[in-house]
Each structure stands twice: as C-alpha cells, then as structure tokens.
Scaffold this motif. Sequence first.
Motif, PDB file in Angstrom:
ATOM      1  N   LEU A 289      47.502  38.148  27.669  1.00 14.90           N
ATOM      2  CA  LEU A 289      48.050  38.539  28.969  1.00 14.90           C
ATOM      3  C   LEU A 289      49.475  38.024  29.140  1.00 14.90           C
ATOM      4  O   LEU A 289      50.357  38.739  29.628  1.00 14.90           O
ATOM      5  CB  LEU A 289      47.165  38.003  30.094  1.00 14.90           C
ATOM      6  CG  LEU A 289      45.810  38.685  30.265  1.00 14.90           C
ATOM      7  CD1 LEU A 289      44.882  37.839  31.133  1.00 14.90           C
ATOM      8  CD2 LEU A 289      45.982  40.071  30.873  1.00 14.90           C
TER       9      LEU A 289
ATOM     10  N   SER B 121      48.814  42.555  29.014  1.00 18.55           N
ATOM     11  CA  SER B 121      47.446  43.068  28.982  1.00 18.55           C
ATOM     12  C   SER B 121      46.717  42.424  27.811  1.00 18.55           C
ATOM     13  O   SER B 121      47.344  41.821  26.933  1.00 18.55           O
ATOM     14  CB  SER B 121      47.428  44.592  28.836  1.00 18.55           C
ATOM     15  OG  SER B 121      47.976  44.973  27.583  1.00 18.55           O
TER      16      SER B 121
ATOM     17  N   ASP C 192      43.227  37.430  34.649  1.00 13.17           N
ATOM     18  CA  ASP C 192      43.702  38.639  35.342  1.00 13.17           C
ATOM     19  C   ASP C 192      42.943  39.846  34.798  1.00 13.17           C
ATOM     20  O   ASP C 192      43.442  40.608  33.980  1.00 13.17           O
ATOM     21  CB  ASP C 192      45.206  38.806  35.132  1.00 13.17           C
ATOM     22  CG  ASP C 192      45.747  40.046  35.848  1.00 13.17           C
ATOM     23  OD1 ASP C 192      45.004  40.666  36.635  1.00 13.17           O
ATOM     24  OD2 ASP C 192      46.913  40.391  35.581  1.00 13.17           O
TER      25      ASP C 192
ATOM     26  N   SER D 167      42.248  42.658  35.957  1.00 16.03           N
ATOM     27  CA  SER D 167      42.796  43.995  36.216  1.00 16.03           C
ATOM     28  C   SER D 167      43.668  44.470  35.061  1.00 16.03           C
ATOM     29  O   SER D 167      43.948  45.669  34.949  1.00 16.03           O
ATOM     30  CB  SER D 167      43.611  43.998  37.519  1.00 16.03           C
ATOM     31  OG  SER D 167      44.734  43.136  37.419  1.00 16.03           O
ATOM     32  N   ASN D 168      44.076  43.549  34.196  1.00 14.66           N
ATOM     33  CA  ASN D 168      44.888  43.911  33.036  1.00 14.66           C
ATOM     34  C   ASN D 168      44.169  43.643  31.707  1.00 14.66           C
ATOM     35  O   ASN D 168      44.820  43.508  30.669  1.00 14.66           O
ATOM     36  CB  ASN D 168      46.220  43.156  33.071  1.00 14.66           C
ATOM     37  CG  ASN D 168      47.177  43.731  34.100  1.00 14.66           C
ATOM     38  OD1 ASN D 168      47.456  44.930  34.073  1.00 14.66           O
ATOM     39  ND2 ASN D 168      47.646  42.906  35.017  1.00 14.66           N
TER      40      ASN D 168
END
Length: 230
Positions: free
Chosen positions: A28, A33, A57, A59-60
Amino acid sequence: MSFEIFENKIDLVERAYEIVYEALDVGLAQNGSASLMCSGGSTPGPLYEQLSSSDLDWSNINVGLVDDRWVAPDHDRSNEKLLRNTLLKNAGAAARFFPMYVEGKSAKEAVDQRGEEFATISLPLDVVILGMGPDGHSLSWFPNADGLAEATDPDNESLIAAVMANRSKVTGDELERMTLTYKAIAQSSTVILMMTGADKREVFESDDQSLPIKTLQKAAGDRLIVLWAA
C-alpha cells in the motif's frame, strides 16, 4: 525458502498475521494498492478473522481466491463462502473481491472471463496464502488432474486455469475447480504455505518430484515461507 516451526496453531496464525500485515502495508505504501490471494480450509480461517478487523486500508486491497470448488457461493464447501464469513467483513468488507465461480457456466467456460478480471490486478501479487493436502496438492493442482499441465505450465500467460480432479478422499465430490496458475505464483512477492501435522510435513519433505507441491516450490522459489505446527 524459509521453514518456520511452531508449537501450536495459535502461534502459527499469529506469525502469518505479522507477515501478511507487513507485506500488505508495504504494498500500500509503495504502490497505493495491494493484493491478497487466499486459500480455503480450516487452518487460515482464524487468520482471516483477525485480518478483517485490522487497520489496513482495505479499500485499496484486492482480495481473491487461489482456487475454488465449482459450487455456488452459499455452498458449505465454497471457498468464497469462507472468505465472506471471515475476511470480507468488518474493515475487510471494503476490499475489492475477485471471485471465481460463475453461475450457469462451467469452469472451462468461465476461465477467460475470470482470467481477464484477475489480469486487472497489478503484478506481482503481494501475498498468496496456500495450504497443502495429504496427497501433495496445493491450490487445485491435484495429481494427474485434467488441466493440471496447463495450470502448472510456466509458459501459460494466464493467471487462471480450469481443473477437473480425479475423485479421491481429498477432493470429495467437488471435482471441478478453478485455480491460480504457475505464473500467478511465480509473479508473487510473498507466498505463505500454512501446514499442520506430521503427516503433511512428511509429504512436503518427500523426495517425490512428481508431487504438485514440488512444482509449487519451483514456482515460488525463495519467496516461499512455510509455517508449520504439529
């Protein structure tokens, strides 16, 4: 390859969590990502539960399966169901999930579609979590399976392959499968093999080079981390 030994499954899972968290966190930070490919089975379930509540995270993070039985997602032996019940909840619910099963199609009919979808995940894959069966299979690389040669062909550019296993005590009734390929493993930064029991360690350390687990070792190379507990 590294081989780490633990006194119990709890310590094994804790170590796996440390490795996965760090690898995803680095991915990340470096790329914006990260990717996590997950196996089924009872051994990694607690790991997924713990990860689902982590502060990554999500969402990534792209989450996918290393393989799945060709059964509906609500089937008790579906790896997709396992992930939805353990990892893809809490904070982990924000992840982008890449399933394998396609309703109304065979694995062979769906392989191009799923292959195109998995191809959108940036390589190398950050983390791949695997197990191994008592017959020496990993992913759905079953000995003598129809489709095994394609799945384990280093020159196959696809990340996905369809496999039809031979019936055995290990496969149960679900012979049709979809699996990641040799290329997917070769294009992974961290490959974790979680194993428990003396019988599996004996198979892993066997000199039988025809076992699919030996092909996996070649594909993963020095990126393979084996975590074993009695």
